[in-house]
Design a protein around this motif. Sequence first.
Motif: not given
Length: 570
Positions: A400-401, A355, A374, A370-371, A359, A404, A398
């Motif tokens: 942080p994962p 991940y 989420a 992420d968006r 990024r 979520t 969003a």
Amino acid sequence: MRITVLGGGPAGLYCSLLLKKANPAHDVRVVERNPPDATYGWGVVFSDRTLAAFQEADYKSYKAITSHFTLWDAIDTWYRGELAHCAGHVFAGLERKMLLALLQQRCRELGVTIEFSTEAPSLDWLGEADLLIAADGVNSLARRTHEAIFQPRLTPGNARYIWLGAEKTLDAFTFIFKQSEYGLFQVHSYPFSGTTSTFIVECAEDVWRQAGLDQMTEAESVAFCERLFAEELRGHRLLPNNSKWINFATLTCARWHAGAVVLLGDSAHTAHFSIGSGTKLAMEDAIALANAIEQYPDLERALTEYELARRPVVELFQAAAAESQAYFEHVQRYTTLPPAQFIFNLLTRSKRITYDDLRVRDPRFGAWVDREIAATPLAPCDGQDTAGHTDHALRQFAPPPAFTAVELAGLRLPNRIATLAPACHTEGPVTSSGAALVLTPALAISAEGRIAPDSPGLYTLEQAEQWKLLAQGYHAVGAALGVTLNHAGRRGATQPATAGAQFPDRPLRAGAWPLVSASPLPYTPRSQTPSELTREAMDGITADFVAAARLADDCGFDLLTLSLAHGYLL
């Protein structure tokens, strides 16, 4: 030394020129079964790290090779008819035929003798040599001759693939996932020249048979693939090159050298094509072998040092390739995922890209993942709509994962953090440290199913009452509680409980593990495998699992996880 190299592929040619360059006094002879302009396959792929090793090993061949490169820095994925783009993946492609021509030319410059169109019927036919380098591929004559020493192991894959070319210029490594009436097909495609790309088509064995591809000729297979991927090819043709539908075979060897015979490249190891490292690994083998021979005058020492240096590197790549291969062989199971989740899973399949890597490579892509995750709608919880308010805000920003929300089997969790409950809760209130889910260790479904005498269980009302208190404690701090049920099976403990033994007194308090009942039941270790158990015994164990699940429901557990690992009887 008199050195004979069996096989004039990239590994054999590159090792020959490096050895001759290091010591012009070496008599280096390459024996190749094919003519100089013959090749099978299309393009080869190199990463930027590989190029640095080439530059240091032989700058002249490095310049010749890199001057013919086709470069790209992105991966495109076609999924559900839509295209997703992820940048930051720097690779270079080169026509395999061109690579061979450049290496052949460099060998001639240095005085390496190359015998083309020469089939060696046996190793004895090759004559006397101080060193025989076997670079003759996965069907190596040298490896077969000394099979008892090398101890090769070939593991065939479960999918079928065909290696084609496409008269189409790509500007990225491209994955295509295409559903058909027969099942899912996938494509691995990448550019290697200004006019042509490699186009590998892969599918599951049953899909291959249902489509009738097992009965088709090469030309019929090409026509089938052109029809299937007509939209993506946009009128461009697919090109065969002695192309057959085959299973990829992973090769490992217990040893890489025997006396004065040493294995190189695909003769010693293979790694699934989906990580694009076959030629890279082979040519890096050549660098390591040439360096070892130059550094150590004693041949046995040199070959041992070569193997010690390369084997760990190769095994790491093979492990990553095995993960990638398994992903593609079972990719159908992931096709229910939305695009962002599917593509993220695809790009991180081998565990070499994480991940955080994504990024850094492409912040835009990471933010999109992420968006999308989420903003994925969750099922209504307690009659309330939990998705409507997320659409606009989370499509732009969003969390942080880890923070979520996620839904597991109908259980909505506000974050994705899970923790194991402590083995024994100390005095004080229960806490989940902010984790949305707390998991118990595996609970035995019966006294006979314990792994050890003091294994926690869920098979008496007394235990159920204690678990109920624990569930209430975690619910009070906003955490869900998950339980795993197991039976020790053939992993059963070997030490039975001493007759009449008493377990330490454990005062009941919120969070304490209900390890055993107040009056411990006799403990008999189990070592049977399912095939050795009678139908009556299996029915009894099944009933114990059902009873334990019902008790877990009564206790207030929120989630039941099922584990089929470690030889447990489930």
